[in-house]
Write a protein that holds these residues in place. Structure first.
Motif, short mmCIF file in Angstrom:
data_model
loop_
_atom_site.label_atom_id
_atom_site.label_comp_id
_atom_site.label_asym_id
_atom_site.label_seq_id
_atom_site.Cartn_x
_atom_site.Cartn_y
_atom_site.Cartn_z
N SER A 102 6.30 0.11 -2.99
CA SER A 102 5.11 0.79 -2.46
C SER A 102 4.14 1.13 -3.59
N SER A 124 4.52 -3.15 -0.23
CA SER A 124 4.82 -2.73 1.15
C SER A 124 4.58 -1.22 1.27
N SER A 126 3.03 2.26 3.30
CA SER A 126 1.75 2.67 3.88
C SER A 126 0.89 3.36 2.83
N LEU A 148 1.45 -4.34 3.44
CA LEU A 148 1.18 -2.94 3.75
C LEU A 148 1.10 -2.75 5.25
N SER A 149 1.53 -1.59 5.69
CA SER A 149 1.60 -1.34 7.13
C SER A 149 1.13 0.08 7.42
N GLY A 150 1.32 0.46 8.67
CA GLY A 150 0.90 1.80 9.07
C GLY A 150 -0.57 1.85 9.44
N LYS A 151 -1.08 3.03 9.49
CA LYS A 151 -2.46 3.26 9.91
C LYS A 151 -3.39 3.26 8.71
N ASN A 170 -2.64 -8.01 6.01
CA ASN A 170 -1.56 -7.05 5.91
C ASN A 170 -1.00 -6.81 7.30
N PHE A 172 -1.48 -3.68 8.98
CA PHE A 172 -2.04 -2.42 9.45
C PHE A 172 -2.16 -2.43 10.98
N ASN A 194 -4.82 -8.57 10.59
CA ASN A 194 -3.95 -7.41 10.71
C ASN A 194 -3.52 -7.30 12.16
#
Length: 799
Positions: A102, A124, A126, A148-151, A170, A172, A194
Motif C-alpha cells: 500500500s 494495492s 485504498s 488500488l481499490s475502495g472509494k 484501478n 476504485f 474502474n
C-alpha cells in the motif's frame, strides 16, 4: 548518456553532494546501501535505468531532499514508510516499477509535496480519506495502472491546487466525489477503467479550466466486456455537461449511459474529441452536430461487436470478422497521419443519417457501424477517406455518381446491409480505394470487370451476394482483371454464383495475394498450375465447389501457406507427399472428396480433417508424431484395425472423430492421458472390450461409443458392466505346485502301478504253466488216494 554497469558504493562518500543525475543510462543491480550519507542532497534522478532490488530506507535520511525520480526501473518491494521524514520533498516519482503493498498514508502528511507519481506499479489498498487534510498544495496525483481499490477520497476538493488527477485502470468503486467540481485549476481528470457507479456529478461541468489541448474529462469502466449497470456510470448524459464552452476533449467510454445524445453539444464549439463509446445510447444523431466545425473525432460505439463475434460462429461470419479486423488494423496504421476520425458505431442509433454531417469540413473518417440506420447514403458526404456503414438497414442501390462525391475515398465498408441492384461501374474510377467491402447484401448481376483499374486495392470482399462473372467468351472475367491490382492482399468472392472455370482465373491473380476465399461459388475445373506463382499466399478456401482432378504438387511451392481448405469438392488421387515439407501449414481440410491418403502433413499442423474420403487400411501409427494437433477427424472412411496407442502422444488434442469406420479391438487406455480432449466420437465401428473411465473419458457421453461390438464400462456410458474374472495364480505358484506336488504324486502312482502289474503277471505265468502241463501231458489214471493228496495243494494256490 548510455553509461553501463553498477553504481559504485564509493559514491556514498560524497557527503557534500547536492544533486545527482544518472538518469537515462543502463545502470543495473541494486542501489548502494551507503546511499544515506548524502545529507546535503536535494535532487536525485535515477530515471530510466535497469535498477533492481528494493528502495533502500537510507533514502529517508536525506532531510534536504526536494525531488526524487526513480521511475522506469525494475525496483521491487514496498515504498519505505519513513518517506514521511522527507519534510522538504516536492516531487515523489516512482512510476513504471514493480512496487507492491500500500501507499504509506503518512506520505500525504508532507505539506510541501506537489507531485506524486506512482503509476504503473502493483500497489494495492485504498487511499486515506483525509489525504488532503495536511497537504493542500498538491498539484498532480498520478496513481494510474495499479490495484488500488475502495472509494475515491471525498476530501480531494481540499487539494485546491490540483491540476491533474489520473486514477485510471484501478479498482476504485462507488461514485465520483462531487467535490471534484470545486477544483478550479483542474486540467486533466482521468477515471477510466474502474468500477465506478452512479451519476456523473453536475459539479464537474463547472470546471472552466478543462480547455487546453491536453485537458480531458475521462470516466470509463474497468470491465468493458460487461454491460451490467453495477460496473459503470448510469443514467443519461447531463445536458449541463455542454455548458463548458471551452471544452475540447470529453471521454465517457465503456459505461451504461442511456438515452439520446444531447443536442446541446453544439454549445461546445471548441470540441475536438467526444468519446461515448460502448454505452447504451439510443435515438438518432442530433443535427446540431453539423455546427461543430472543429470536431475531429467522435466515438459512440456500443459493445455489440463483441457479442456479434461470439454469436455468429459460422465459418462465413468468422471469415468476415477476420477481414473486418484487417480493416481495423489498416485504420490504426493510418492514425499516424490522419487528423480527423469520426466513429458512431455499434450503438442503438436509428433513423436517417443526418445530411448535416456533410458540413463537417474536416471530417475524413465516418464509422456508423452496427446501428439501426435506414435510408441511403447522404450525397453530402465529401472529402471522406473512409466510410463504414456496416450492419445497418440501409437499402436501395448505390448511386452511380458515387465516384464523383467520394473521389478521395480509400475505404468503403457497407457489408451487412440491404443494398441491392448492380455494382455501379463508376466504382472502378475511385482510383484511391484501398479497401472495398460490400459483402452480405443483395447485389446482383455481373461484377464489373474494370475493378482491375483500382491499382491501390488491397482488400476486396464481395462475399454473400448474387453476383456472377458471366461475360462473353472473348472477354476477360473480373478475377483475371485483378492482375493489375498489384497490392491486392485479401480477396473474398465466396457464396456467389460466379460460374467460372477456376484455372482461367486463379492463376492470373497478383503475386502479392495472401488470402483467397471462394467457397460455394460454383467454380469448376481443376486447380491451376499457376497457383504455384502465388508465393505469398497464407490461406486459401475453395470449399463447396466443383473442383475435380488431383491436388497438384505446385501447392508445395507455397512455403507461407498456413491453412488450406479444399472441402466438399470432387478431388481424387492421393495427397502430395511434398505436403510434409510445408513448414507453416497449420490447418488442412480435405474432407468430403474422393482422396486416398498415405502421407502425413507437417508436424506443425494443428487442425486436420480427412473425413468422408476413400482411404482404407490401418491408421498410420506415425500420426502420433503430430504433437501440435488440436483437431483430428478421420470419420466416414474405410479405416480398419486398432486405434493406434500412439494417439496418446497427441497431448494437445481437443477433438478426435473416428466414427463410421471399421476399427476393431479395444479402445486404448493410454488415451486417458489426453487431458485436453473435449470431444471424442468412435461410434459406428467394431470396437469391443472395456471403455476407459479415466481422464477425459469421465465427461464423454454415451453417444460417443454407440453401434460397436459389445462394449462394457461405467454406467454413464449406458453399456453393460465389465465382469472381472478371479485372477489366476502367478507362474511361480504354478511351477511350485507342479514341481513339488504333482510330479512326485505322478511318479509314486506310476511306480505302484508298475509293481502291481508285475506281480499279476508273475502269478498268471505259474498257474498257466501248471494247467498247460495238465492239458498237454499223458493222461494216465489217478488213484483215489492221489486225488485226495493233490486237492489241498490246488486250493492253497487258488487262495
Amino acid at each position: 548518456m548510455g553509461l553501463e554497469g553498477t553504481i559504485a558504493p564509493q559514491i556514498g562518500n560524497l557527503s557534500l553532494l547536492v544533486s545527482l543525475d544518472l538518469g537515462n543510462n543502463y545502470f543495473h543491480s541494486t542501489l548502494p546501501k551507503d546511499i544515506g550519507k548524502w545529507e546535503a542532497l536535494q535532487q536525485l534522478n535515477l530515471l530510466n535505468n535497469k535498477l533492481v532490488g528494493s528502495i533502500p530506507e537510507g533514502i529517508c535520511n536525506f532531510s534536504k531532499l526536494e525531488e526524487i525520480y526513480l521511475g522506469n526501473n525494475q525496483l521491487m518491494g514496498e515504498i519505505p514508510k519513513k518517506m514521511s521524514l522527507l519534510l522538504n520533498l516536492r516531487v515523489l516519482s516512482f512510476p513504471v516499477n514493480n512496487l507492491i503493498g500500500s501507499i504509506p498514508a503518512t506520505i500525504f502528511n508532507i505539506s510541501s509535496l506537489l507531485n506524486i507519481s506512482l503509476s504503473n506499479n502493483s500497489l494495492s489498498g485504498s487511499l486515506p480519506m483525509d489525504m488532503c487534510y495536511v497537504n493542500s498544495k498538491l498539484k498532480e496525483l498520478k496513481l494510474s495502472s495499479n490495484h488500488l481499490s475502495g472509494k475515491i477520497p471525498t476530501n480531494l476538493s481540499q487539494c485546491k491546487k490540483l491540476q491533474v488527477i489520473s486514477l485510471f485502470h484501478n479498482d476504485f468503486t462507488r461514485s465520483i466525489p462531487s467535490g471534484i467540481g470545486n477544483l478550479r485549476d483542474l486540467q486533466n481528470l482521468s477515471l477510466k477503467y474502474n468500477s465506478l457507479t452512479g451519476e456523473i456529478p453536475q459539479s464537474l461541468f463547472n470546471i472552466s479550466s478543462l480547455r487546453a489541448p491536453k485537458n480531458i474529462i475521462i470516466v470509463q469502466s474497468t470491465h468493458w466486456w460487461h454491460s451490467t449497470s453495477h460496473w459503470s456510470l448510469t443514467e443519461e448524459i447531463p445536458q449541463s455537461l455542454f455548458t463548458i464552452s471551452s471544452l475540447r476533449f470529453l471521454k465517457l467510454t465503456v459505461n451504461n449511459l442511456e438515452g439520446k445524445i444531447p443536442s446541446s453539444l453544439s454549445h461546445c464549439p471548441e470540441l475536438r474529441v467526444i468519446s461515448l463509446t460502448f454505452n447504451q445510447l439510443t435515438g438518432g444523431i442530433p443535427q446540431a452536430i453539423g455546427s461543430l466545425s472543429h470536431l475531429e473525432e467522435l466515438y459512440l460505439a456500443f459493445l455489440g461487436v463483441f457479442q456479434w463475434i461470439s454469436v455468429n460462429t459460422s465459418p462465413i461470419s468468422k471469415r468476415l470478422i477476420f477481414l473486418k479486423i484487417i480493416s481495423v488494423v489498416s485504420f490504426l496504421q493510418l492514425y499516424s497521419y490522419v487528423e480527423s476520425y469520426y466513429v458512431i458505431s455499434i450503438n442503438r442509433l436509428t433513423g436517417n443519417i443526418p445530411r448535416e454531417i456533410g458540413n463537417l469540413s474536416k471530417l475524413e473518417y465516418i464509422d456508423l457501424e452496427d446501428n439501426g440506420f435506414i435510408g441511403s447514403i447522404p450525397i453530402s458526404f465529401s472529402n471522406l477517406k473512409n466510410l463504414a456503414l456496416v450492419q445497418n438497414h440501409l437499402l436501395a442501390n448505390l448511386p452511380s455518381s458515387i465516384c464523383t462525391w467520394l473521389k478521395d475515398l480509400e475505404g468503403l465498408f457497407i457489408e451487412y446491409n440491404e443494398f441491392s441492384g448492380t455494382i455501379p461501374k463508376s466504382i472502378s474510377s475511385m482510383s484511391k480505394l484501398i479497401m472495398l467491402d460490400i459483402s452480405a447484401n443483395s447485389f446482383a448481376g455481373s461484377v464489373p470487370k474494370d475493378l482491375g483499374n483500382l491499382r491501390k486495392l488491397q482488400i476486396l470482399n464481395i462475399e454473400c451476394n448474387q453476383l456472377n462473372d458471366e461475360h462473353l467468351a472473348s472477354e476477360v472475367g473480373f478475377l483475371s482483371s485483378l492482375t493489375n491490382c498489384k497490392s491486392l492482399r485479401t480477396l473474398s468472392v465466396g457464396h456467389n454464383p460466379l460460374k467460372r472455370t477456376l484455372q482461367n482465373s486463379l492463376g492470373n491473380l497478383p503475386v502479392a495475394l495472401e488470402k483467397f476465399y471462394a467457397s460455394t461459388s460454383q467454380f469448376r475445373g481443376t486447380i491451376p498450375i499457376g497457383i504455384g506463382n502465388l508465393t505469398n499466399l497464407i490461406g486459401m478456401d475453395i470449399t463447396g465447389n466443383r473442383i475435380r482432378g488431383s491436388i497438384p504438387n505446385y501447392l508445395c511451392y507455397l512455403k507461407n501457406l498456413g491453412y488450406l481448405i479444399l472441402s466438399s469438392n470432387k478431388l481424387s488421387g492421393s495427397i502430395p507427399r511434398c505436403f510434409e515439407d510445408l513448414p507453416m501449414l497449420r490447418e488442412l481440410y480435405l474432407d468430403s472428396n474422393a482422396l486416398a491418403y498415405n502421407i502425413l502433413p507437417p508436424c506443425t499442423t494443428s487442425k486436420l480433417d480427412l473425413s468422408k474420403n476413400l482411404p482404407s487400411g490401418y491408421i498410420p501409427r506415425t500420426m502420433g508424431q503430430l504433437q501440435n494437433l488440436i483437431k483430428l477427424s478421420l470419420s466416414q472412411n474405410r479405416l480398419q484395425g486398432p486405434i493406434p496407442v500412439e494417439f496418446s502422444h497427441l497431448l494437445s488434442l481437443e477433438s478426435l472423430d473416428l466414427s463410421h469406420n471399421n476399427l476393431s479391438e479395444i479402445i486404448p487406455n493410454s488415451l486417458e492421458a489426453l487431458i485436453y480432449l473435449r470431444y471424442l466420437n468412435v461410434s459406428f465401428n467394431k470396437l469391443r472390450g472395456e471403455i476407459p473411465n479415466g481422464g477425459p473419458f469421465l465427461n464423454f457421453p454415451a453417444e460417443s461409443f454407440i453401434f460397436n461390438e459389445p462394449l462394457c464400462g461405467a454406467p454413464h456410458f449406458q453399456v453393460i458392466a465389465c465382469h472381472k474374472n478371479t485372477p489366476s495364480p502367478s507362474w511361480k505358484t504354478k511351477a511350485f505346485i507342479f514341481k513339488y506336488i504333482l510330479l512326485p504324486i505322478t511318479l509314486i502312482v506310476t511306480l505302484a502301478a508298475f509293481i502291481v502289474l508285475w506281480m499279476l503277471k508273475c502269478e498268471n505265468l505259474e498257474v498257466r504253466t501248471l494247467i498247460e502241463s495238465w492239458l498237454t501231458g499223458t493222461h494216465g489214471r489217478i488213484s483215489y488216494q492221489q486225488l485226495l493228496f493233490m486237492q489241498p495243494t490246488i486250493l492253497v494256490k487258488r487262495i
